[in-house]
Design an enzyme around this catalytic site. Structure first.
Site, PDB file in Angstrom:
ATOM      1  CG  ASN A 121      40.083  42.781  37.848  1.00 56.87           C
ATOM      2  OD1 ASN A 121      39.998  42.874  36.621  1.00 56.87           O
ATOM      3  ND2 ASN A 121      40.140  43.836  38.651  1.00 56.87           N
ATOM      4  CD1 TRP A 122      42.323  37.404  34.496  1.00 53.34           C
ATOM      5  CD2 TRP A 122      42.220  37.284  32.264  1.00 53.34           C
ATOM      6  NE1 TRP A 122      42.103  36.093  34.159  1.00 53.34           N
ATOM      7  CE2 TRP A 122      42.037  35.990  32.784  1.00 53.34           C
ATOM      8  CE3 TRP A 122      42.188  37.460  30.880  1.00 53.34           C
ATOM      9  CZ2 TRP A 122      41.834  34.879  31.978  1.00 53.34           C
ATOM     10  CZ3 TRP A 122      41.980  36.344  30.073  1.00 53.34           C
ATOM     11  CH2 TRP A 122      41.814  35.071  30.623  1.00 53.34           C
ATOM     12  CE  LYS A 123      43.607  44.961  38.996  1.00 53.43           C
ATOM     13  NZ  LYS A 123      44.303  45.743  40.005  1.00 53.43           N
ATOM     14  CG  HIS A 133      38.500  47.657  40.272  1.00 51.42           C
ATOM     15  ND1 HIS A 133      39.600  48.466  40.297  1.00 51.42           N
ATOM     16  CD2 HIS A 133      38.910  46.445  40.728  1.00 51.42           C
ATOM     17  CE1 HIS A 133      40.646  47.771  40.742  1.00 51.42           C
ATOM     18  NE2 HIS A 133      40.250  46.543  41.011  1.00 51.42           N
ATOM     19  CD  GLU A 173      43.126  48.965  39.044  1.00 53.62           C
ATOM     20  OE1 GLU A 173      42.695  48.285  38.095  1.00 53.62           O
ATOM     21  OE2 GLU A 173      43.940  48.531  39.886  1.00 53.62           O
ATOM     22  CD  GLU A 227      39.433  44.690  44.811  1.00 57.57           C
ATOM     23  OE1 GLU A 227      40.007  43.609  44.635  1.00 57.57           O
ATOM     24  OE2 GLU A 227      39.379  45.581  43.954  1.00 57.57           O
ATOM     25  N   GLY A 256      47.666  45.980  44.254  1.00 57.54           N
ATOM     26  CA  GLY A 256      48.885  46.036  43.447  1.00 57.54           C
ATOM     27  C   GLY A 256      50.111  46.493  44.212  1.00 57.54           C
ATOM     28  CB  SER A 298      48.617  42.507  47.790  1.00 58.56           C
ATOM     29  OG  SER A 298      48.987  43.704  47.130  1.00 58.56           O
ATOM     30  N   GLY A 336      43.969  40.275  41.479  1.00 60.19           N
ATOM     31  CA  GLY A 336      44.442  40.991  40.298  1.00 60.19           C
ATOM     32  C   GLY A 336      45.719  40.359  39.768  1.00 60.19           C
ATOM     33  N   GLY A 337      46.861  40.897  40.172  1.00 60.71           N
ATOM     34  CA  GLY A 337      48.155  40.470  39.650  1.00 60.71           C
ATOM     35  C   GLY A 337      48.352  38.955  39.665  1.00 60.71           C
TER      36      GLY A 337
END
Ligand code: PGA
Length: 266
Positions: A12-14, A104, A106, A174, A180, A220, A241-242
């Site tokens: 997930n590149w966001k 998600h 976010e 999640e 993150g 993470s 993610g990251g």
């Protein structure tokens, strides 16, 4: 990880990488995996770029027959019409997206998406032949008040009520406190909640759905902790993610079968 369910590692590149950067990134990722002898039949890899990158990434995947499934990060609950700024599942399907992330945390936080909105979006995904990756997870406060499973299971119940037992979907657990933060859940925590989520699927959609649905862990995830998660019976992959923005990290995560036998717990 159960051998009946093909693991999915989803990046997930966001809101990162524009369409030019996305092309360079996907090319480098493909080379890194090829060099490392990645076996596509063992692990499915999905990339989830921003909307503006989808066409570029789709073209590259098709032209070079790259072993990546394409997905979007969100979709509208509507099919078309006066919904400025929204993107229809029909448009995503026309770009050959296979997956779409729904719910998600976010989006729940930034756009006020309720469980009912997430259910409507998930329903729209199925309608347009996309496989939704339904995200659920508790906040640090929820964890303190109710333990880990209650909130994610309640969220999943609302969404599953809008689907049929024969629909294909993926669930991603999640925990919000792990996203993150560098502070991943332990593999045992992830397993406990994944098991509870599978029990909800079993109760609402029956044995066949429960046994075939993939449940991912996200929050993470790194190359150093993926093996611990993948050793657990009910964890079938990761939503990353990251670490999905680093070619080295993401390709190492996707190659977890090469290091999953290490005695690594987190
Ligand atoms: P993270 O994000 O890997 O950066 O924690 C996961 C996610 O939000 O899907």
């Amino acid at each position: 990880m159960d051998t009946l369910r093909r693991p999915l590692i989803a990046g997930n590149w966001k809101m990162n990488l524009d369409h030019l950067q996305s092309i360079a990134f996907v090319q480098k990722l493909a080379w890194a995996l090829k060099d490392a002898n990645y076996q596509a039949n063992e692990v499915e890899i999905g990339v989830f770029p921003p909307f503006t990158d989808l066409r570029s990434v789709q073209t590259l995947i098709n032209a070079d027959s790259l072993p990546f499934a394409l997905g979007a990060q969100d979709l509208s609950m509507h099919d078309e019409g006066a919904h400025t700024g929204d993107i229809s599942g029909a448009f995503l399907r026309a770009l050959e997206c296979e997956y779409v992330i729904t719910g998600h945390s976010e989006r729940r936080a930034d756009h006020g998406e309720t469980d009912e909105v997430v259910a409507a979006k998930t329903h729209a995904a199925i309608k347009h032949a996309l496989v939704p990756i339904i995200c659920v997870g508790e906040s640090a406060e929820d964890l303190e008040l109710h333990g880990a499973s209650k909130v994610p299971c309640d969220q999943l119940r609302v969404v599953l009520a809008s689907l049929a037992p024969t629909d294909t979907y993926v669930v991603a657990y999640e925990p919000i406190w792990a996203i993150g933060s560098g502070q991943a859940a332990t593999s045992s925590q992830a397993q406990d909640v994944a098991r509870a989520l599978r029990d909800v699927i079993r109760e609402l959609h029956g044995d066949s759905a429960a046994d075939s649905t993939r449940i991912l862990y996200g929050g993470s995830v790194k190359s150093g902790n993926i093996a611990g998660f993948m050793k657990k019976d009910d964890v079938d992959g990761a939503l990353v993610g990251g670490a999905s923005l680093s070619v080295d990290e993401f390709s190492a995560i996707a190659r977890f079968p090469q290091h999953v036998t290490l005695d690594q717990e987190n």
